[in-house]
Design a protein around this motif. Structure first.
Motif, mmCIF file in Angstrom:
data_model
loop_
_atom_site.group_PDB
_atom_site.id
_atom_site.type_symbol
_atom_site.label_atom_id
_atom_site.label_comp_id
_atom_site.label_asym_id
_atom_site.label_seq_id
_atom_site.Cartn_x
_atom_site.Cartn_y
_atom_site.Cartn_z
ATOM 1 N N ALA A 132 21.956 -58.114 86.109
ATOM 2 C CA ALA A 132 20.726 -57.950 85.341
ATOM 3 C C ALA A 132 19.494 -58.088 86.239
ATOM 4 O O ALA A 132 18.549 -57.289 86.154
ATOM 5 C CB ALA A 132 20.678 -58.991 84.214
ATOM 6 N N TRP A 133 19.498 -59.087 87.110
ATOM 7 C CA TRP A 133 18.356 -59.346 88.006
ATOM 8 C C TRP A 133 18.110 -58.161 88.933
ATOM 9 O O TRP A 133 16.979 -57.657 89.048
ATOM 10 C CB TRP A 133 18.636 -60.607 88.822
ATOM 11 N N GLN A 134 19.163 -57.715 89.602
ATOM 12 C CA GLN A 134 19.008 -56.624 90.562
ATOM 13 C C GLN A 134 18.684 -55.304 89.870
ATOM 14 O O GLN A 134 17.910 -54.494 90.383
ATOM 15 C CB GLN A 134 20.268 -56.517 91.425
ATOM 16 N N GLY A 135 19.278 -55.094 88.675
ATOM 17 C CA GLY A 135 18.976 -53.873 87.932
ATOM 18 C C GLY A 135 17.525 -53.803 87.497
ATOM 19 O O GLY A 135 16.874 -52.765 87.629
ATOM 20 N N ALA A 152 23.235 -52.163 75.185
ATOM 21 C CA ALA A 152 24.230 -53.234 75.011
ATOM 22 C C ALA A 152 23.565 -54.594 75.261
ATOM 23 O O ALA A 152 24.051 -55.417 76.033
ATOM 24 C CB ALA A 152 25.428 -53.024 75.927
ATOM 25 N N ALA A 153 22.439 -54.800 74.585
ATOM 26 C CA ALA A 153 21.605 -55.972 74.871
ATOM 27 C C ALA A 153 22.281 -57.292 74.533
ATOM 28 O O ALA A 153 21.890 -58.336 75.056
ATOM 29 C CB ALA A 153 20.281 -55.859 74.114
ATOM 30 N N ALA A 154 23.287 -57.275 73.671
ATOM 31 C CA ALA A 154 23.974 -58.520 73.303
ATOM 32 C C ALA A 154 25.169 -58.824 74.193
ATOM 33 O O ALA A 154 25.842 -59.840 74.006
ATOM 34 C CB ALA A 154 24.427 -58.459 71.845
ATOM 35 N N GLY A 155 25.443 -57.958 75.162
ATOM 36 C CA GLY A 155 26.598 -58.151 76.043
ATOM 37 C C GLY A 155 26.308 -59.112 77.179
ATOM 38 O O GLY A 155 25.238 -59.731 77.255
ATOM 39 N N GLY A 156 27.259 -59.215 78.102
ATOM 40 C CA GLY A 156 27.139 -60.154 79.211
ATOM 41 C C GLY A 156 25.918 -59.903 80.076
ATOM 42 O O GLY A 156 25.103 -60.804 80.306
ATOM 43 N N VAL A 157 25.758 -58.672 80.552
ATOM 44 C CA VAL A 157 24.592 -58.327 81.372
ATOM 45 C C VAL A 157 23.338 -58.279 80.505
ATOM 46 O O VAL A 157 22.270 -58.764 80.884
ATOM 47 C CB VAL A 157 24.810 -56.984 82.090
ATOM 48 N N GLY A 158 23.473 -57.708 79.305
ATOM 49 C CA GLY A 158 22.326 -57.511 78.433
ATOM 50 C C GLY A 158 21.602 -58.786 78.070
ATOM 51 O O GLY A 158 20.365 -58.831 78.062
ATOM 52 N N THR A 159 22.347 -59.851 77.764
ATOM 53 C CA THR A 159 21.688 -61.102 77.344
ATOM 54 C C THR A 159 20.855 -61.708 78.471
ATOM 55 O O THR A 159 19.798 -62.305 78.217
ATOM 56 C CB THR A 159 22.713 -62.125 76.835
ATOM 57 N N TYR A 160 21.309 -61.554 79.718
ATOM 58 C CA TYR A 160 20.482 -62.017 80.842
ATOM 59 C C TYR A 160 19.295 -61.085 81.060
ATOM 60 O O TYR A 160 18.179 -61.535 81.309
ATOM 61 C CB TYR A 160 21.306 -62.113 82.133
ATOM 62 N N ALA A 161 19.534 -59.773 80.951
ATOM 63 C CA ALA A 161 18.454 -58.812 81.178
ATOM 64 C C ALA A 161 17.316 -59.030 80.179
ATOM 65 O O ALA A 161 16.135 -58.976 80.545
ATOM 66 C CB ALA A 161 18.996 -57.389 81.077
ATOM 67 N N VAL A 162 17.661 -59.291 78.921
ATOM 68 C CA VAL A 162 16.640 -59.563 77.902
ATOM 69 C C VAL A 162 15.788 -60.759 78.319
ATOM 70 O O VAL A 162 14.548 -60.705 78.298
ATOM 71 C CB VAL A 162 17.307 -59.837 76.534
ATOM 72 N N GLN A 163 16.448 -61.835 78.709
ATOM 73 C CA GLN A 163 15.715 -63.062 79.038
ATOM 74 C C GLN A 163 14.886 -62.909 80.312
ATOM 75 O O GLN A 163 13.748 -63.393 80.394
ATOM 76 C CB GLN A 163 16.699 -64.226 79.167
ATOM 77 N N PHE A 164 15.436 -62.224 81.316
ATOM 78 C CA PHE A 164 14.680 -62.003 82.554
ATOM 79 C C PHE A 164 13.453 -61.128 82.287
ATOM 80 O O PHE A 164 12.369 -61.378 82.820
ATOM 81 C CB PHE A 164 15.549 -61.332 83.621
ATOM 82 N N PRO A 260 22.667 -65.292 97.414
ATOM 83 C CA PRO A 260 22.465 -66.690 97.028
ATOM 84 C C PRO A 260 21.027 -67.035 96.655
ATOM 85 O O PRO A 260 20.800 -67.863 95.763
ATOM 86 C CB PRO A 260 22.919 -67.466 98.261
ATOM 87 N N ALA A 261 20.046 -66.414 97.319
ATOM 88 C CA ALA A 261 18.639 -66.715 96.997
ATOM 89 C C ALA A 261 18.337 -66.350 95.545
ATOM 90 O O ALA A 261 17.559 -67.040 94.869
ATOM 91 C CB ALA A 261 17.712 -65.960 97.937
ATOM 92 N N GLN A 262 18.941 -65.274 95.058
ATOM 93 C CA GLN A 262 18.735 -64.883 93.662
ATOM 94 C C GLN A 262 19.464 -65.842 92.723
ATOM 95 O O GLN A 262 18.946 -66.190 91.657
ATOM 96 C CB GLN A 262 19.192 -63.443 93.444
ATOM 97 N N LEU A 263 20.666 -66.281 93.110
ATOM 98 C CA LEU A 263 21.368 -67.283 92.306
ATOM 99 C C LEU A 263 20.547 -68.562 92.201
ATOM 100 O O LEU A 263 20.502 -69.208 91.146
ATOM 101 C CB LEU A 263 22.735 -67.598 92.917
#
Length: 309
Positions: A132-135, A152-164, A260-263
């Motif tokens: 999500a971050w890199q996308g 697919a905003a409720a999926g694994g990637v989507g839920t992080y992408a929404v918040q970011f 790691p810097a992004q993590l």
């Protein structure tokens, strides 16, 4: 130690629980005692043999490319970590994964886990969070005030992408089934489109960025709702490059990298309460077969976590 491995490519039935030796870290590696891992689509795609060219691996192979756990041993060249450190990260998909009691990984692909959450939640972060971050930011160049559509905003990637995206100050539109509408609004989505009842192409326009984890027709339609110069960022494969060029928009495909810097930055957002992992279900790692079957159905809200300890 116990590990969930495949000895051949195929359906969920090829997953087996094996007793194998605990791996030893090379000089630049750490041995992690795995607390939890999580299920990602890449797990079952590799299991099926769909990713043999992209991720050449030697069988038998332990699956699972998210990890949260405790450093048990460090290689002689490793100075960034010590025994007892609580870490998380996305292991190399061409090597043995974390559906196991222990895993060895390069020290330069992991980070200290968020301190405000446990290993169960932390295991749900790395691969989906990095994607999500890199996308959004590395490839999508998302800025405050822009309009982003997250499929697919409720999926694994989507839920992080929404918040970011909300943290960045964007206007967020998400596609999902109507059962997820209230959930996504609570998560911060400004506008939810029920993909079963509405064609997003007819109700959305002038979007700066689309994050597409679906592909095919969804990717093609996404090109039609962008501003000139807008971007569709795809986690699968850019299939409609010529059409994108005709419309004067960008279509970019990518695969998340372990940075790691992004993590560390994501951990900071979690610890400050701006982002939270969304977990659909927690199962023992020996139930990997059941977890992968559920993941393949594509209706998981957030992530399925496999607990090892």
């Amino acid at each position: 130690m116990k590990a969930v491995r495949i000895h051949e490519y195929g359906g969920p039935e090829v997953l087996s629980i094996d007793e194998i030796p605990i791996p030893q870290p090379a000089p630049d590696e750490v041995l992690i005692k795995v607390h939890s891992t999580s299920v990602n689509p890449v797990d079952w795609k590799i299991r099926e043999g769909q990713r043999k060219d992209k991720f050449p691996a030697k069988l038998p192979l332990t699956l699972g490319w998210d990890v949260s756990g405790t450093v048990e041993e460090v290689g002689e060249k490793v100075s960034a970590f010590k025994k007892g450190d609580e870490v998380y990260g996305r292991p190399d998909p061409t090597k043995n994964g974390a559906y196991a009691e222990y895993i060895v990984v390069k020290a330069n692909i992991i980070s200290l886990k968020p301190t405000s959450i446990g290993h169960t939640e932390a295991a749900a972060v790395p691969l989906a969070g990095l994607t999500a971050w890199q996308g959004l930011f590395d490839h999508g160049l998302l800025k405050a005030g822009q309009k982003v559509l997250i499929h697919a905003a409720a999926g694994g990637v989507g839920t992080y992408a929404v918040q970011f995206a909300k943290w960045k100050g964007a206007y967020v539109i998400g596609t999902a089934s109507d059962t997820n509408t209230d959930f996504l609004k609570r998560l911060g989505v400004d506008e939810v489109i029920d993909y079963k009842m509405e064609d997003f192409e007819s109700v959305v326009k002038d979007v700066d960025l689309v994050l597409d984890t679906v592909g095919k027709e969804t990717q093609l339609k996404s090109l039609n709702i962008l501003k000139e110069g807008g971007r569709v960022i795809n986690t699968l494969m850019p299939e409609f490059v010529a059409e994108a060029k005709d419309k004067k928009v960008h279509l970019i495909g990518f695969m998340a990298q372990s940075i790691p810097a992004q993590l560390t930055e994501i951990a900071g957002l979690i610890d400050s309460g701006k982002v939270k992992p969304i977990i659909d279900k927690v199962l023992p790692f020996t139930s990997a077969k059941e977890a992968q079957i559920e993941s393949e159905q594509g209706h998981t809200r957030g992530k399925i976590v496999l607990q090892v300890i």
